[in-house]
Design a protein around this motif. Structure first.
Motif, PDB file in Angstrom:
ATOM      1  N   PRO A 177       0.859  -1.190   0.000  1.00 31.57           N
ATOM      2  CA  PRO A 177       0.000   0.000   0.000  1.00 31.57           C
ATOM      3  C   PRO A 177       0.891   1.234   0.000  1.00 31.57           C
ATOM      4  N   TYR A 178       0.331   2.354  -0.361  1.00 30.14           N
ATOM      5  CA  TYR A 178       1.153   3.557  -0.414  1.00 30.14           C
ATOM      6  C   TYR A 178       0.491   4.723   0.301  1.00 30.14           C
ATOM      7  N   PHE A 179       1.338   5.632   0.746  1.00 28.62           N
ATOM      8  CA  PHE A 179       0.923   6.963   1.201  1.00 28.62           C
ATOM      9  C   PHE A 179       1.665   7.958   0.325  1.00 28.62           C
ATOM     10  N   LEU A 180       0.926   8.872  -0.320  1.00 28.60           N
ATOM     11  CA  LEU A 180       1.547   9.903  -1.149  1.00 28.60           C
ATOM     12  C   LEU A 180       0.990  11.264  -0.787  1.00 28.60           C
ATOM     13  N   TRP A 181       1.901  12.154  -0.417  1.00 24.50           N
ATOM     14  CA  TRP A 181       1.566  13.542  -0.096  1.00 24.50           C
ATOM     15  C   TRP A 181       1.914  14.384  -1.322  1.00 24.50           C
ATOM     16  N   VAL A 182       0.877  14.970  -1.945  1.00 30.47           N
ATOM     17  CA  VAL A 182       1.055  15.831  -3.111  1.00 30.47           C
ATOM     18  C   VAL A 182       0.852  17.276  -2.676  1.00 30.47           C
ATOM     19  N   GLY A 183       1.875  18.101  -2.883  1.00 28.97           N
ATOM     20  CA  GLY A 183       1.805  19.498  -2.473  1.00 28.97           C
ATOM     21  C   GLY A 183       1.567  20.430  -3.646  1.00 28.97           C
ATOM     22  N   PHE A 184       0.567  21.296  -3.506  1.00 28.04           N
ATOM     23  CA  PHE A 184       0.307  22.349  -4.497  1.00 28.04           C
ATOM     24  C   PHE A 184       0.850  23.677  -3.986  1.00 28.04           C
ATOM     25  N   SER A 185       1.312  24.526  -4.915  1.00 28.53           N
ATOM     26  CA  SER A 185       1.663  25.902  -4.564  1.00 28.53           C
ATOM     27  C   SER A 185       0.425  26.791  -4.546  1.00 28.53           C
ATOM     28  N   ASP A 186      -0.546  26.487  -5.400  1.00 30.58           N
ATOM     29  CA  ASP A 186      -1.802  27.241  -5.410  1.00 30.58           C
ATOM     30  C   ASP A 186      -2.513  27.071  -4.074  1.00 30.58           C
ATOM     31  N   PRO A 187      -3.129  28.129  -3.539  1.00 31.85           N
ATOM     32  CA  PRO A 187      -3.118  29.515  -4.005  1.00 31.85           C
ATOM     33  C   PRO A 187      -2.153  30.407  -3.208  1.00 31.85           C
ATOM     34  N   HIS A 188      -0.894  29.969  -3.091  1.00 34.08           N
ATOM     35  CA  HIS A 188       0.110  30.784  -2.403  1.00 34.08           C
ATOM     36  C   HIS A 188       0.342  32.081  -3.171  1.00 34.08           C
ATOM     37  N   HIS A 189       0.585  33.154  -2.438  1.00 36.33           N
ATOM     38  CA  HIS A 189       0.899  34.465  -3.011  1.00 36.33           C
ATOM     39  C   HIS A 189       2.255  34.396  -3.724  1.00 36.33           C
ATOM     40  N   PRO A 190       2.446  35.066  -4.878  1.00 35.41           N
ATOM     41  CA  PRO A 190       1.490  35.901  -5.630  1.00 35.41           C
ATOM     42  C   PRO A 190       0.535  35.046  -6.462  1.00 35.41           C
ATOM     43  N   TRP A 191      -0.620  35.621  -6.769  1.00 43.12           N
ATOM     44  CA  TRP A 191      -1.693  34.870  -7.425  1.00 43.12           C
ATOM     45  C   TRP A 191      -1.640  35.106  -8.936  1.00 43.12           C
ATOM     46  N   ILE A 372      -7.857  34.713  21.962  1.00 44.86           N
ATOM     47  CA  ILE A 372      -6.513  34.905  21.404  1.00 44.86           C
ATOM     48  C   ILE A 372      -5.664  35.586  22.476  1.00 44.86           C
ATOM     49  N   TYR A 373      -4.483  35.057  22.686  1.00 46.90           N
ATOM     50  CA  TYR A 373      -3.558  35.524  23.717  1.00 46.90           C
ATOM     51  C   TYR A 373      -2.330  36.095  23.017  1.00 46.90           C
ATOM     52  N   ASN A 374      -2.231  37.430  22.964  1.00 46.94           N
ATOM     53  CA  ASN A 374      -1.147  38.123  22.259  1.00 46.94           C
ATOM     54  C   ASN A 374      -0.030  38.463  23.239  1.00 46.94           C
ATOM     55  N   LEU A 375       1.152  37.893  23.033  1.00 49.75           N
ATOM     56  CA  LEU A 375       2.263  38.139  23.946  1.00 49.75           C
ATOM     57  C   LEU A 375       3.261  39.157  23.418  1.00 49.75           C
ATOM     58  N   THR A 376       3.063  39.610  22.189  1.00 49.61           N
ATOM     59  CA  THR A 376       3.886  40.699  21.648  1.00 49.61           C
ATOM     60  C   THR A 376       2.949  41.779  21.084  1.00 49.61           C
ATOM     61  N   PRO A 377       2.137  42.376  21.932  1.00 51.41           N
ATOM     62  CA  PRO A 377       1.107  43.311  21.446  1.00 51.41           C
ATOM     63  C   PRO A 377       1.660  44.598  20.861  1.00 51.41           C
ATOM     64  N   ASN A 378       2.930  44.901  21.128  1.00 51.72           N
ATOM     65  CA  ASN A 378       3.510  46.135  20.601  1.00 51.72           C
ATOM     66  C   ASN A 378       4.010  46.001  19.172  1.00 51.72           C
ATOM     67  N   MET A 379       3.977  44.795  18.623  1.00 49.31           N
ATOM     68  CA  MET A 379       4.375  44.621  17.229  1.00 49.31           C
ATOM     69  C   MET A 379       3.286  45.188  16.321  1.00 49.31           C
ATOM     70  N   ARG A 380       3.665  46.120  15.452  1.00 52.91           N
ATOM     71  CA  ARG A 380       2.695  46.742  14.553  1.00 52.91           C
ATOM     72  C   ARG A 380       2.177  45.719  13.550  1.00 52.91           C
ATOM     73  N   TYR A 381       0.845  45.695  13.377  1.00 56.17           N
ATOM     74  CA  TYR A 381       0.257  44.700  12.481  1.00 56.17           C
ATOM     75  C   TYR A 381       0.516  45.031  11.015  1.00 56.17           C
ATOM     76  N   THR A 382       0.968  44.052  10.260  1.00 57.85           N
ATOM     77  CA  THR A 382       0.967  44.082   8.793  1.00 57.85           C
ATOM     78  C   THR A 382       0.682  42.657   8.332  1.00 57.85           C
ATOM     79  N   PRO A 383       0.027  42.475   7.196  1.00 60.63           N
ATOM     80  CA  PRO A 383      -0.305  41.122   6.751  1.00 60.63           C
ATOM     81  C   PRO A 383       0.907  40.388   6.196  1.00 60.63           C
ATOM     82  N   VAL A 384       0.914  39.074   6.351  1.00 63.04           N
ATOM     83  CA  VAL A 384       1.997  38.241   5.814  1.00 63.04           C
ATOM     84  C   VAL A 384       1.867  38.157   4.293  1.00 63.04           C
ATOM     85  N   ASP A 385       2.941  38.396   3.580  1.00 65.18           N
ATOM     86  CA  ASP A 385       3.109  38.226   2.131  1.00 65.18           C
ATOM     87  C   ASP A 385       2.431  39.296   1.274  1.00 65.18           C
ATOM     88  N   SER A 386       1.327  39.874   1.726  1.00 63.08           N
ATOM     89  CA  SER A 386       0.520  40.724   0.839  1.00 63.08           C
ATOM     90  C   SER A 386       0.527  42.202   1.228  1.00 63.08           C
TER      91      SER A 386
END
Length: 545
Positions: A177-191, A372-386
Motif C-alpha cells: 500500500p502507499y501513502f503519497l503527499w502531493v503538495g500544491f503551490s496554489d493559491p500561495h501568493h502571488p496569485w 486569542i492571547y497576544n504576547l507581543t502586542p507592541n508589534m505593529r500589524y501588517t499582513p503576511v506576504d501581501s
C-alpha cells in the motif's frame, strides 16, 4: 503476525468488509487556502467542479483548523499529530527534529507502506539555509532528514507533479500500500496561475474584509488560483487511477493554512486557521457527508493511522476522526482547537520588524467562543506576504483618509494591540468585536484560559501561561471551583467523554430544574457541559429559585 493483527484491527475500526487490506492514502495539500473558498462551500462564483464532485461523493468538513497560520509549523502538526510547540518547530526556518516521528514513517515501519511526497516543498527540512554559517550547521549535524524518513522525496514544484507521481509509482512495489503527499503551490501568493478568474465586481467580499476595489481584485486573483488547483487535482486523480486504481483509496484534500490577506495567514483569526477539508473513500465514506465538528491539524495523523489499522501512539495528541468519516458516533469529538503563532520567514529581527515577520501568540477556540492571547502586542500589524498588494494599500489609504470602518481600525491599527481577544462566534463570526473583560463572560473566559493553560503545560510551551500563579482576578472569574463538584462531574460522566450530556446532567434531578440549570451552565451553547462549566460555583443568569 503483526500484519494480520493490523488487518483485523482495521476491520474492527472501519467496520467495512469490502477491503481486507489497509487503504492507499492520497493526501493533497493546497497552500494558503482558507475556508470557504471552494464551490462546494457556497462560493458560487468559483469554478471548482472536480473538488466539488469529490465533496459530493464523500464528506466536507467546515471546521478544520490548522495548528498554525503558517506553512512550516502547520505541516509539522499534520505530519506528527502534535502541536508545533510540542515538536519544537515554532521558528519558521527550523527543520523537524530527527526524534519527532511522522505518521508516514509509522505507516512504513508498522504496516509496510511505501511512502512519499512530491510537488511543492514539504517545508520540514529547514526553509532557510543561508547564510553560510547556517548551512554549515545543517550539513555538519545532518539536520535534513526527510530522505531518511520517506521512500520517495521530491520538492520540485506543482508543475512537475505528474512526472514525479509517475516516478513514485514506478518505484513503488506493487504489493505494498502507499501513502503519497502531493503538495500544491496554489493559491500561495502571488496569485498568477488563474487563467479566467471570477469577475471582481460579482464576487462576495467576506465580512472580515472591507469592501474596497483592491480587496475585490485580489480576491478574484486568489480564487483564480484555486480554480487552477482544481484542474491539477483532477490530473492527480487521473494518474492515481491509471497507475494504482482508486478502489481502496482514502483521498484527503485540505489547505495548509489560511489566505495571505489581512486577518488571514499569520493571524490566529479564523481566516488564518480555518481551511477546507474534503475526504473520499469509496465503500467507507458515504456520499453527501457534511460536518461542522471541530477538527485540528493534529487529527490528520491519528486518523490515517487508524484507517490503516494501526494503533495511535500515546505521543500523538491529535484525535482520530475516523468515526466521523464512517458516519459512526464521534464520541471523542473535540471541545477545543488550539493554534500558535511565532516568527515567520528567515529574516532576522530589527527595530523595523512588524507582526508579519515576528509575533508570539496562542489561541483556543470552542464551537462558540475564541480566545486569542497576544504576547507581543507592541508589534505593529501588517499582513503576511501581501503588504504591497492592492488590498492592503487600499485599506491603509482608507485608514489615512479616516474612511475605514471602526471595527477594522480597531483590528489592524490599534497600538498596542490587546493582550487578550475574546469573540462570540455565534454573534460575530467575522471576529470584529473584542468582548474580553465584558460582564457575563467571566465563566466562558475562564473556561478558555483553563483549556489553553492545560495545552501549553502539556506541550511544554515556553511562553508565559495565561493564568498566573499569583494572579487574583476580580469578579466571578475569581470564584474558586468546588472540588466536590469535580468529583461529581467524574461520576456523572458515565461515557467518559469529558463532557456531560443533558441526560447525564439530569440524572436523579427534577427535569424542569435540571433543564434550567443545564441551560445556565452551558456557557458556550454547544449542548454539553465540560468540567469547567460544571464545577464553576457561579454562573451568569442563574435560574430563579
Amino acid at each position: 503476525m503483526l500484519r494480520s493483527t493490523a488487518i483485523a484491527f482495521f476491520l474492527v475500526v472501519t467496520g467495512s468488509p469490502l477491503f481486507a487490506a489497509p487503504p492507499n492514502i492520497l493526501f493533497v495539500l493546497s497552500d494558503d487556502h482558507s475556508y470557504p473558498f471552494l464551490g462546494c462551500y457556497g462560493r458560487e462564483e468559483m469554478k471548482t467542479p472536480n473538488l466539488d464532485r469529490i465533496a459530493a461523493e464523500g464528506i466536507i468538513c467546515r471546521r478544520m483548523f490548522t495548528g498554525a497560520p503558517q506553512c512550516v509549523p502547520s505541516r509539522a502538526t499534520l505530519m506528527t499529530g502534535r502541536s508545533p510547540v510540542a515538536c519544537r518547530i515554532t521558528r519558521f526556518s527550523s527543520p523537524l527534529p530527527r526524534d519527532e516521528i511522522t505518521f508516514p514513517e509509522i505507516l512504513k515501519k508498522d504496516a509496510g507502506y511505501f511512502v512519499g511526497c512530491c510537488g511543492r516543498t514539504y517545508h520540514l527540512d529547514g526553509s532557510g539555509r543561508s547564510p553560510e554559517a547556517t548551512a554549515q550547521v545543517f550539513d555538519e549535524h545532518h539536520m535534513a532528514t526527510f530522505k531518511d524518513r520517506f521512500d520517495y522525496v521530491d520538492a520540485s514544484g506543482q508543475d512537475n507533479v505528474p512526472a514525479k507521481m509517475n516516478e513514485f509509482f514506478d518505484q513503488r512495489p506493487k504489493d505494498k500500500p502507499y501513502f503519497l503527499w502531493v503538495g500544491f503551490s496554489d493559491p500561495h501568493h502571488p496569485w498568477t496561475t488563474g487563467k479566467n478568474p471570477p469577475d471582481p465586481a460579482k464576487l462576495q467580499v467576506p465580512g472580515y474584509l472591507p469592501d474596497l476595489p483592491g480587496v475585490r481584485s485580489d480576491l478574484a486573483a486568489y480564487e483564480g488560483e484555486i480554480e487552477h488547483a482544481d484542474g491539477d487535482f483532477q490530473r492527480v486523480l487521473d494518474i492515481v487511477k491509471e497507475r494504482a486504481g482508486l478502489e481502496n483509496t482514502l483521498v484527503i484534500f485540505m489547505g495548509d493554512n489560511g489566505m495571505a490577506f489581512p486577518s488571514g495567514k499569520g493571524s490566529l483569526h479564523d481566516p488564518g486557521l480555518n481551511v477546507p477539508l474534503l475526504a473520499w473513500w469509496p465503500g467507507v465514506i458515504k456520499p453527501g457527508g457534511d460536518s461542522s465538528a471541530l477538527i485540528s491539524g493534529e487529527d490528520i495523523a491519528p486518523t490515517c493511522l487508524e484507517a490503516a489499522g494501526l494503533p495511535v501512539p500515546e505521543r500523538i495528541s491529535g484525535v482520530s476522526f475516523l468515526p466521523l468519516l464512517k458516519g459512526a458516533k464521534f464520541e471523542k469529538e473535540r471541545q477545543h482547537i488550539f493554534a500558535e503563532r511565532g516568527p515567520h520567514g528567515s529574516a532576522t529581527f530589527n527595530e523595523s520588524t512588524t507582526a508579519s515577520g515576528m509575533d508570539y501568540s496562542r489561541c483556543v477556540r470552542s464551537a462558540r467562543y475564541k480566545l486569542i492571547y497576544n504576547l507581543t502586542p507592541n508589534m505593529r500589524y501588517t499582513p503576511v506576504d501581501s503588504g504591497n498588494d492592492p488590498s492592503w494599500k487600499d485599506i491603509v489609504k482608507a485608514h489615512e483618509d479616516k474612511a475605514l470602518a471602526t471595527e477594522f481600525e480597531d483590528l489592524w491599527f490599534t497600538s498596542p494591540r490587546p493582550v487578550y481577544e475574546l469573540y462570540d462566534l455565534n454573534e460575530d463570526p467575522d471576529e470584529l468585536h473584542n468582548l474580553y473583560g465584558q460582564k457575563g463572560l467571566e465563566v466562558a473566559t475562564l473556561e478558555l484560559k483553563t483549556a489553553l493553560q492545560k495545552k501549553m503545560i502539556l506541550d511544554f510551551d515556553y511562553l508565559p501561561l495565561p493564568i498566573g500563579g499569583d494572579a487574583k482576578p476580580k469578579g466571578k472569574a475569581a470564584t474558586k471551583s468546588d472540588p466536590n463538584r469535580a468529583e461529581m462531574f467524574k461520576k456523572l460522566d458515565t461515557d467518559h467523554d469529558s463532557k456531560l450530556s443533558t441526560a447525564e446532567f439530569s440524572a436523579k434531578r427534577n427535569p424542569a430544574d435540571a433543564a434550567a440549570w443545564f441551560k445556565a451552565r452551558d456557557v458556550d451553547g454547544n449542548g454539553s457541559l465540560d468540567e469547567a462549566e460544571y464545577i464553576a460555583r457561579t454562573v451568569p443568569n442563574p435560574p430563579k429559585q
